[in-house]
Design an enzyme around this catalytic site. Sequence first.
Site, short mmCIF file in Angstrom:
data_model
loop_
_atom_site.label_atom_id
_atom_site.label_comp_id
_atom_site.label_asym_id
_atom_site.label_seq_id
_atom_site.Cartn_x
_atom_site.Cartn_y
_atom_site.Cartn_z
CG ASP A 184 -3.40 6.87 4.77
OD1 ASP A 184 -4.05 5.75 4.77
OD2 ASP A 184 -2.20 6.58 5.09
CE1 TYR A 324 0.07 2.26 8.83
CE2 TYR A 324 1.78 2.56 7.38
CZ TYR A 324 0.48 2.36 7.66
OH TYR A 324 -0.39 2.89 6.64
CG HIS A 376 -7.99 5.52 2.20
ND1 HIS A 376 -8.42 5.90 3.57
CD2 HIS A 376 -6.76 5.52 2.28
CE1 HIS A 376 -7.27 5.91 4.22
NE2 HIS A 376 -6.09 5.54 3.55
#
Length: 398
Positions: A184, A324, A376
């Site tokens: 990630d 982000y 993930h």
Amino acid sequence: MSVTPREPAIRPFSFEFPEAELEELRRRIAAARWPEQETVADQSQGTQLATVQELARYWASEYDWRKVEAKLKALPHFITEIDGLDIHFIHVRSQHEDALPLIVTHGWPGSVVEQLKIIDPLVDPTAHGGSASDAFHVVIPSMPGYGFSGKPTTTGWGPERIARAWGELMKRLGYTKYAAQGGDWGAIVTDFMGVQEPEGLVGIHTNMAGVVPSGIDAALIAGNPLPAGLTLSDEEKAAVEQLDFVYRHVYFAYLMGSRPQSLTALADSPVGLAAFMLDHDAASLDMIARAFAGQAEGLTRDDVLDNLTLFWLTNTAISAARLYAENTNSFFGVKGVNLPVAVSVFPDEMYQAPKSWAEQAYPNLVHYNRVARGGHFAAWEQPELLVEEVRAGLRSLR
């Protein structure tokens, strides 16, 4: 007379969450106001009401934070100021003399909780099916704004800056030869460490490879047709289809990337925090929903709540989301790593990186393997498999 500046101190770190904070958490969960049920029979509208209600019931009445707290407290924690920000990290040294130092970076919506299951097998391989030559000294930082690390008060803490900070951390710890690993955001930070090549870094391992060719990546992000004249293998076509789905459905990333402060409700409602953070990718959400429906696989109910509770107690939902907004890079695109790279591809990852793309993106590819199961959150879901991959992938770099 000149004075040599003192090296910033590495300080032992401890934490304590009073019972009153856990009681307040349970009170807020019990006071949740619920929406109506979704109008579809699947996850296409997001985390389903039944999943969140069962999570809330278990969180408020059965879950015991003190169990994972004890696991965390049993580990050596430290904090040090790097580039004006306090960085927390776990540092566990192996008893084996020739252990390779390894810095492991978590992602979102994760924390150091993600890596707890891989620490012992990496540090003490002889107790976990490996040999002494497989040993690692393990460093696991909390990313800025996550967990016990400081929360940036100004802009600029994107993945490149975090990568530079990790290089400084390993230097400060006295490591002159080490490797890096991540998934990630951790994969992106680790890729940039590979680009920056800090002194001592001999190679990286990634379980979310950044290998998508720039033309394909740009077209998929924009929702445009692929560049004309491409000839793709079946493996590459499958990856394109997966990426097209991902880029059309990572709404959480678009929201945090543009309006993180508008998510203030996540700091106010533990139930809202859970519903938002569970909805990361389709396969993970399906797995977590099954866990709260009583099926034991991959992540357990306690795994999920260990991480959510740490987010809640440290009030890091918004500070973590800002990463982000800081990012200006493609999640899966080529970054330009020339150091040795090991790639592990998990079948339920958001996309399965083709070997052909990995060979192009990482000209010094020393390991590529598709594993049998897992998704993930590899270190969290399938710690044994990830440990095997890290051992195999980095073995030639010792």
